[in-house]
Design a protein around this motif. Structure first.
Motif, PDB file in Angstrom:
ATOM      1  N   VAL A  40      43.935  43.899  38.386  1.00  0.00           N
ATOM      2  CA  VAL A  40      42.584  44.350  38.271  1.00  0.00           C
ATOM      3  C   VAL A  40      42.202  45.605  38.689  1.00  0.00           C
ATOM      4  O   VAL A  40      41.177  46.246  38.118  1.00  0.00           O
ATOM      5  CB  VAL A  40      41.541  43.229  39.162  1.00  0.00           C
ATOM      6  CG1 VAL A  40      40.126  43.447  39.009  1.00  0.00           C
ATOM      7  CG2 VAL A  40      41.969  41.617  38.688  1.00  0.00           C
ATOM      8  N   GLY A  41      42.992  46.034  39.949  1.00  0.00           N
ATOM      9  CA  GLY A  41      42.491  47.378  40.247  1.00  0.00           C
ATOM     10  C   GLY A  41      41.874  47.602  41.476  1.00  0.00           C
ATOM     11  O   GLY A  41      41.275  48.513  41.864  1.00  0.00           O
TER      12      GLY A  41
ATOM     13  N   ALA B  37      39.296  50.590  32.094  1.00  0.00           N
ATOM     14  CA  ALA B  37      40.720  50.480  31.388  1.00  0.00           C
ATOM     15  C   ALA B  37      40.624  50.753  30.074  1.00  0.00           C
ATOM     16  O   ALA B  37      41.623  50.932  29.462  1.00  0.00           O
ATOM     17  CB  ALA B  37      41.144  49.099  31.577  1.00  0.00           C
ATOM     18  N   PHE B  38      39.457  51.120  29.657  1.00  0.00           N
ATOM     19  CA  PHE B  38      39.617  51.802  28.141  1.00  0.00           C
ATOM     20  C   PHE B  38      40.413  53.037  27.966  1.00  0.00           C
ATOM     21  O   PHE B  38      40.129  53.746  28.892  1.00  0.00           O
ATOM     22  CB  PHE B  38      38.093  51.954  27.712  1.00  0.00           C
ATOM     23  CG  PHE B  38      37.319  50.735  26.940  1.00  0.00           C
ATOM     24  CD1 PHE B  38      37.974  50.154  25.985  1.00  0.00           C
ATOM     25  CD2 PHE B  38      36.160  50.546  27.202  1.00  0.00           C
ATOM     26  CE1 PHE B  38      37.648  48.980  25.367  1.00  0.00           C
ATOM     27  CE2 PHE B  38      35.339  49.534  26.417  1.00  0.00           C
ATOM     28  CZ  PHE B  38      36.149  48.697  25.682  1.00  0.00           C
TER      29      PHE B  38
ATOM     30  N   GLY C 133      43.328  45.909  34.762  1.00  0.00           N
ATOM     31  CA  GLY C 133      41.891  45.536  34.145  1.00  0.00           C
ATOM     32  C   GLY C 133      42.139  44.555  32.881  1.00  0.00           C
ATOM     33  O   GLY C 133      41.954  43.454  32.890  1.00  0.00           O
ATOM     34  N   TRP C 134      43.280  44.637  31.962  1.00  0.00           N
ATOM     35  CA  TRP C 134      43.316  43.818  30.880  1.00  0.00           C
ATOM     36  C   TRP C 134      44.296  42.867  30.971  1.00  0.00           C
ATOM     37  O   TRP C 134      44.015  41.672  30.574  1.00  0.00           O
ATOM     38  CB  TRP C 134      43.587  44.780  29.468  1.00  0.00           C
ATOM     39  CG  TRP C 134      42.421  45.710  29.378  1.00  0.00           C
ATOM     40  CD1 TRP C 134      42.382  47.145  29.700  1.00  0.00           C
ATOM     41  CD2 TRP C 134      41.161  45.395  28.657  1.00  0.00           C
ATOM     42  NE1 TRP C 134      41.321  47.482  29.321  1.00  0.00           N
ATOM     43  CE2 TRP C 134      40.625  46.610  28.623  1.00  0.00           C
ATOM     44  CE3 TRP C 134      40.605  44.385  28.227  1.00  0.00           C
ATOM     45  CZ2 TRP C 134      39.307  46.700  28.241  1.00  0.00           C
ATOM     46  CZ3 TRP C 134      39.289  44.216  27.757  1.00  0.00           C
ATOM     47  CH2 TRP C 134      38.935  45.597  27.779  1.00  0.00           C
ATOM     48  N   LYS C 135      45.466  42.975  31.579  1.00  0.00           N
ATOM     49  CA  LYS C 135      46.538  41.971  31.720  1.00  0.00           C
ATOM     50  C   LYS C 135      45.893  40.743  32.744  1.00  0.00           C
ATOM     51  O   LYS C 135      46.571  39.522  32.610  1.00  0.00           O
ATOM     52  CB  LYS C 135      47.875  42.559  32.050  1.00  0.00           C
ATOM     53  CG  LYS C 135      48.337  43.410  30.987  1.00  0.00           C
ATOM     54  CD  LYS C 135      48.829  42.620  29.839  1.00  0.00           C
ATOM     55  CE  LYS C 135      49.423  43.318  28.593  1.00  0.00           C
ATOM     56  NZ  LYS C 135      49.623  42.517  27.201  1.00  0.00           N
ATOM     57  N   ALA C 136      44.913  41.338  33.449  1.00  0.00           N
ATOM     58  CA  ALA C 136      44.478  40.296  34.478  1.00  0.00           C
ATOM     59  C   ALA C 136      43.794  39.067  33.786  1.00  0.00           C
ATOM     60  O   ALA C 136      43.995  37.753  34.265  1.00  0.00           O
ATOM     61  CB  ALA C 136      43.547  40.711  35.346  1.00  0.00           C
ATOM     62  N   LEU C 137      43.367  39.120  32.504  1.00  0.00           N
ATOM     63  CA  LEU C 137      42.738  37.858  31.780  1.00  0.00           C
ATOM     64  C   LEU C 137      43.545  37.022  31.253  1.00  0.00           C
ATOM     65  O   LEU C 137      43.173  35.906  31.061  1.00  0.00           O
ATOM     66  CB  LEU C 137      41.822  38.485  30.608  1.00  0.00           C
ATOM     67  CG  LEU C 137      40.608  39.565  30.957  1.00  0.00           C
ATOM     68  CD1 LEU C 137      39.995  40.160  29.730  1.00  0.00           C
ATOM     69  CD2 LEU C 137      39.725  38.954  31.904  1.00  0.00           C
TER      70      LEU C 137
ATOM     71  N   TYR D 119      35.878  43.325  44.132  1.00  0.00           N
ATOM     72  CA  TYR D 119      35.425  42.785  42.677  1.00  0.00           C
ATOM     73  C   TYR D 119      34.444  42.044  42.921  1.00  0.00           C
ATOM     74  O   TYR D 119      33.337  41.966  42.131  1.00  0.00           O
ATOM     75  CB  TYR D 119      36.536  42.092  41.924  1.00  0.00           C
ATOM     76  CG  TYR D 119      36.393  41.767  40.715  1.00  0.00           C
ATOM     77  CD1 TYR D 119      36.556  42.459  39.563  1.00  0.00           C
ATOM     78  CD2 TYR D 119      35.635  40.252  40.369  1.00  0.00           C
ATOM     79  CE1 TYR D 119      36.154  42.153  38.437  1.00  0.00           C
ATOM     80  CE2 TYR D 119      35.090  40.122  38.990  1.00  0.00           C
ATOM     81  CZ  TYR D 119      35.645  41.045  38.020  1.00  0.00           C
ATOM     82  OH  TYR D 119      35.118  40.557  36.797  1.00  0.00           O
ATOM     83  N   LEU D 120      34.516  40.674  43.767  1.00  0.00           N
ATOM     84  CA  LEU D 120      33.326  39.860  43.889  1.00  0.00           C
ATOM     85  C   LEU D 120      31.907  40.546  44.369  1.00  0.00           C
ATOM     86  O   LEU D 120      31.134  40.285  43.800  1.00  0.00           O
ATOM     87  CB  LEU D 120      33.689  38.886  45.128  1.00  0.00           C
ATOM     88  CG  LEU D 120      32.677  37.815  45.364  1.00  0.00           C
ATOM     89  CD1 LEU D 120      32.364  36.939  44.200  1.00  0.00           C
ATOM     90  CD2 LEU D 120      33.427  36.886  46.385  1.00  0.00           C
TER      91      LEU D 120
END
Length: 336
Positions: free
Chosen positions: A263-264, A150-151, A215-219, A270-271
């Motif tokens: 997350v995408g 996501a960068f 990516g980022w907003k998931a956190l 992911y796991l």
């Protein structure tokens, strides 16, 4: 043989103190600083850097410059104390920014840069001074983690921006001092300072990410952030979509859709990827048996684990364990 996880012995519950997902990702990926260099430049000057395999970053210790990255319309203007990271290391041009575009005669050759490494040499013209520090870094196994994908192509951090943490300015000052007078242990010191810069970039991106950006907003999302923390806290638990959804108080379908959007990847993708990333680290950093690592990663047996590992990394766990790990280098050169 199917990769059926072990039976759950107790119902999943949220951890009392959530695992710091960003710290866990960075610690597991083992970010490594490969090169550091410092050069003094006098206007007019310009540098042309090709696309590289490893990400790079620049710190302006003195003066100012302009950065034009291939594929981007607007240049980035940097002043003393600024940092810029190029996660995907595209081709780019750096120059003093005193004219519309640098002239061909302004460009400093790669040979001149390499020759100046470790020496107090000023390159360029007789004009205003700029001191530029460059670094190159590499991530280990799992560098395709959703947070890193996501960068953006360019991340510009300015110590002058309101609200910017004072620790960023302190880190820049320490990097400047260490590259100006390197001594025993400088490679280790600079590597740790580069870690700090990357964390600042991660934090900045989490704030600047657009709503719904994977990516980022998931956190920041309470439910998905908690689910990520659970998977990072207990990667070996036999998680299913239903159990994760129940643990964070969502329906199965609602959780699955929300997780994928933020997350995408699907929760189980992911796991699985995270288990393989953690396993790669365990193989390099412990003498644990394959049976023990397979159990920690949530697999019933070493053969089941080996099959999944080979599918993910292209080689079996034994062969992977024998491959050399990334090593930090003590060289101080300008990376061209």
């Amino acid at each position: 043989m199917s990769l059926r996880p072990k039976e759950l012995s107790r119902s999943p519950t949220l951890v009392d103190e959530k695992t710091d997902v960003v710290s866990d990702v960075l610690e597991t990926l083992r970010f490594k600083t490969l090169l550091f260099g410092r050069v003094d430049l006098g206007a007019p000057w310009a540098l042309r850097l090709p696309r590289k395999a490893n990400a790079s970053f620049y710190v302006v210790a003195r003066g100012s410059l302009r950065l034009q990255v291939e594929g981007t319309a607007k240049p980035v203007f940097m002043s003393a104390g600024d940092v810029v990271l190029l996660p995907r290391a595209p081709a780019h041009v750096l120059d003093d920014g005193t004219r519309k575009a640098p002239a061909a005669r302004d460009f400093i050759s790669s040979e001149q840069l390499r020759a100046s490494a470790g020496a107090s040499v000023r390159l360029g013209g007789p004009g205003a001074d700029t001191t530029l520090i460059t670094g190159c870094f590499q991530l280990g196994a799992g560098a395709t983690h959703p947070l890193l994908r996501a960068f953006p192509s360019v991340i510009h951090l300015s110590t002058q921006e309101p609200g910017r943490a004072p620790s960023l300015a302190a880190t820049v000052q320490l990097i400047s001092a260490e590259t100006a007078a390197p001594g025993p242990g400088s490679a280790l010191v600079l590597g740790r300072l580069a870690d700090v810069l990357l964390v600042h970039a991660l934090r900045a991106q989490a704030v600047l990410a657009k709503p719904g950006e994977a990516g980022w907003k998931a956190l920041a999302d309470p439910a998905i952030g908690n689910a990520l923390s659970l998977m990072h806290e207990r990667p070996g638990d036999p998680w299913t979509v239903e159990r994760l959804a129940a643990a964070v108080g969502l329906s199965r379908s609602g959780f699955a859709a929300r997780f994928h959007a933020l997350v995408g990847e699907t929760p189980l993708q992911y796991l699985s990827n995270w288990r393989m990333t953690r396993s790669a680290r365990w193989l390099h950093e412990s003498d644990d048996s394959l049976d023990a690592i397979a159990e920690r990663a949530g697999y019933e047996s070493a053969p089941a684990f080996s099959k999944a590992f080979k599918r993910r990394w292209g080689m079996g766990p034994g062969a992977y364990r024998r491959t050399p790990t990334l090593r930090e280098t003590g060289r101080v050169v300008f990376d061209t």
